[in-house]
Design an enzyme around this catalytic site. Sequence first.
Site, PDB file in Angstrom:
ATOM      1  N   ASP A  36       0.616  -1.079   0.143  1.00  0.00           N
ATOM      2  CA  ASP A  36      -0.131   0.000  -0.067  1.00  0.00           C
ATOM      3  C   ASP A  36       0.812   1.262   0.088  1.00  0.00           C
ATOM      4  OD1 ASP A  36      -2.570   1.247  -0.005  1.00  0.00           O
ATOM      5  OD2 ASP A  36      -3.136  -0.298   1.436  1.00  0.00           O
ATOM      6  N   ASP A  71      -9.854   3.274  -3.623  1.00  0.00           N
ATOM      7  CA  ASP A  71     -10.427   2.192  -3.570  1.00  0.00           C
ATOM      8  C   ASP A  71     -11.940   2.087  -3.902  1.00  0.00           C
ATOM      9  OD1 ASP A  71      -8.442   1.550  -1.844  1.00  0.00           O
ATOM     10  OD2 ASP A  71      -9.640   1.788   0.215  1.00  0.00           O
TER      11      ASP A  71
END
Length: 401
Positions: A147, A202
């Site tokens: 990430d 996302d």
Amino acid sequence: MKTLLSLLVCALCVSGLGQDIYQRALTPPMGWNSWNKFQGNIDEQIIRAMADAMATNGMKDAGYQYINIDDCWQGQRDAQGFIQPDPAKFPSGIKALADYVHSKGLKLGIYTDVGYKTCAGFTGSRGHEFQDAMTYARWGVDYLKCDWCNNDNLNPIGAYTTMRDALLATGRPIVFSICEWGSNKPWLWANGIGNCWRTTTDIGPQFDQVVDDKHWQPWSILRIIDAQKSIRQYAGPGHWNDPDMLEVGNGMSMNEDRAHFSMWCMLAAPLISGNDLANMSRDTLDILANKDVIAVDQDPLGVEGFPDATNGTVEIWFKPLANGDWAMCALNWGTAPQNITFDWKNEKVADDFSKRDAHLDDTTYSLRNLWTHQDAGDTAQPLKAEVPGHDVLMFRLAQKQ
């Protein structure tokens, strides 16, 4: 006990730096990830249950391989700096969990972050990239999602290249998933660094939404699809655009789930399910395990689809496939059913990127409906059909002999 330095030197001595990273993902990876459904509420019992389900419910037979643990698995580093799992959530350790997943004929994935902290505030990999990669390899990890939270203005090319080199140095073929959210246009630089890279922020379990640019929010299915149209040329075997994990089975309608899954396959996207595999409906499983549609995603040509025409609220997409075949998907962006007519013989369907031309004017193709699994005539006659709201019609075109 070997010192940390000697361990790292040994890892580098058996380095896999020369191996071809593309071979790890010649087709888009298929698996499951814990975040969309469980977020931080994970433990080894849940991960084992997901592996049990995937191994027995038909998903493994359909091509799914990876059981991926997302954020919130981490505990603390030990005195030598080695990352440890949370002992309350994973008392048996990640190695034992990997062994269990492997015993099911599946593979295990794990999560980290380029920063000192992950998005959920747990221990990240900054400054420990080679140490963490070695740890993952020793545990038997097969997939790493990395990430971009708490990045402190790091150079993304440098940060992800460091982790790529660390993974290669282990000699273990670990698929590398870059989760940089498209912030720095990774499609321009991540080829050769990662096997796939996120192209947007996302995803959320909504098919459409009113965009509020003043506050962060997950993107809808349709917004993500729209963002993929200009970057298809950057993907291919071993290096894939990643529009994020699947929300199939997480609250949308069956029509929307079907359209979502179909379009991810048209986009040659990684198929990483994000639902509760152990407690899903038959309808959800039938979508996730549709081998006819999955074959479009996993086609060895590795070319993304493209929008070709618009018919009212319906967008017509085509995807060139191996052996001269094509996939066609009619996506209804609207909420109401839409009647369409598509006169094959009068349509010019060609792809400059893959140098493929369907030659519909003088070539007849048989049609197979990929959701009914039935033959649907051929392209000698115009297609006349109704596409339900927020749904698709999807066909495979094969040249008639």
